[in-house]
Design an enzyme around this catalytic site. Sequence first.
Site, short mmCIF file in Angstrom:
data_model
loop_
_atom_site.label_atom_id
_atom_site.label_comp_id
_atom_site.label_asym_id
_atom_site.label_seq_id
_atom_site.Cartn_x
_atom_site.Cartn_y
_atom_site.Cartn_z
N GLU A 104 0.55 1.54 22.22
CA GLU A 104 0.47 -0.04 22.74
C GLU A 104 -0.66 -1.49 22.30
OE1 GLU A 104 -0.31 0.95 26.94
OE2 GLU A 104 1.68 2.09 26.78
N CYS A 117 -5.76 -6.59 21.75
CA CYS A 117 -6.58 -4.89 22.45
C CYS A 117 -5.64 -4.29 21.67
CB CYS A 117 -6.79 -4.94 23.49
SG CYS A 117 -7.22 -3.79 24.37
N CYS A 124 -5.30 10.05 24.03
CA CYS A 124 -6.49 9.92 23.62
C CYS A 124 -6.78 11.73 24.11
CB CYS A 124 -6.75 9.56 24.66
SG CYS A 124 -8.81 9.40 24.66
N CYS A 128 -9.56 10.73 30.02
CA CYS A 128 -10.48 9.99 31.40
C CYS A 128 -8.82 9.92 32.40
CB CYS A 128 -10.57 8.84 30.99
SG CYS A 128 -12.24 8.43 29.60
N CYS A 131 -7.13 6.88 33.74
CA CYS A 131 -6.54 6.43 32.37
C CYS A 131 -4.84 6.74 31.71
CB CYS A 131 -7.44 6.31 31.41
SG CYS A 131 -6.95 5.47 30.02
N CYS A 347 -4.11 -0.13 29.24
CA CYS A 347 -3.65 1.03 28.33
C CYS A 347 -2.74 2.40 28.79
CB CYS A 347 -5.27 1.77 27.97
SG CYS A 347 -6.53 -0.09 27.15
#
Length: 365
Positions: A104, A117, A124, A128, A131, A347
């Site tokens: 994205e 961004c 990832c 986290c 997220c 995100c």
Amino acid sequence: MPDIPRAPETDAPPRRKLLDLQRDDLVGWLAEQKQPKFRAAQILRWVYQQRAMSFDEMTDLPAKLRQRLAEDFDLFTASIETEQVSNDGTEKLLLRLGDGGEVECVLLRDGPRRSICVSSQVGCAMGCVFCASGLDGVKRNLTRGEIMEQMLRLQRRLPADERLSHIVMMGMGEPLANLDNVLATLDIARDAEGLGISPRRITISTVGLPPAIDRLARHGVPYNLAVSLHAPNDELRNQLVPVNVKVGVDKILAAADRYFATSGRRLTYEYVLLGGVNDSIQQAHELVRLLRSRSALLNVIPYNPVAGLPYKTPSAGAITQFREALEQGGVNVQFRTRKGSDIDAACGQLRRNRAMLNESQLPLA
């Protein structure tokens, strides 16, 4: 907006990705075609500044050279899988890469600023818990060309009389875990013959990887560094950002201090405010003790809820009390205005929500 045309499939050898080439590689290829060296500058100007969609648009190149470029290279290799536009002007793209991975990127409009961004990885690995980007782990690093393609596609969303003003490496992935390709991309982004964006308008975000922060400092370009803190102590941060177990808040702050000493750029600490989790007055006072003596900005971001996760946006009262405690403690703080909340702008949200929709449409066994 129509997607960028791609050349038809043939039995010829696979085309190389133009955006992954070093300038010297392009010059070498031109020499093989018995073309002068200055053609490289023309091609790159069309790519980075004149927003060309295809080699055919490069009208100051000989027709035979344009044809040969199209035979040997792909200009853009991703396709737009989904695009959304918010009421506040924020635009978000979900791009499907050549191997099927999805990332994205976002264009944000704020007064005269035109910020983007962009992502650095497919998924990832930082974990986290609030997220959407890391819920399925990390698949791979993006190449320099794949990172740059996001920038160029977002640039094309602007009218001809507008240009990108700011870049934030804060999309999907951990930029410092893909530092070689991130820095190579940003070298082009800041170059006068590239996107021409000052390093002072480029921010690299990280959850805090001290060796990579030190390496970034040695790189010698004064980019802005944003450290995603999210908690004022190790006990809570270990829960919210699992990679913290191997590092710890003190080591992250020390590495950030070293970056500040080397670069002279004021640090930013990002703090996603989660209702009932990290938004108490006590936690605000802990943040005061950590940050009041540092030349840093604390950027507090009220949580943008993600479908399927238990976290929520704090109440207006909790946000006000948290802010007052920080300001009274002498912390330089700003509360980010939520943008794009009506289009899954956080995100990984768009990719995750589309995947959930696709799963819901599968036939029952």
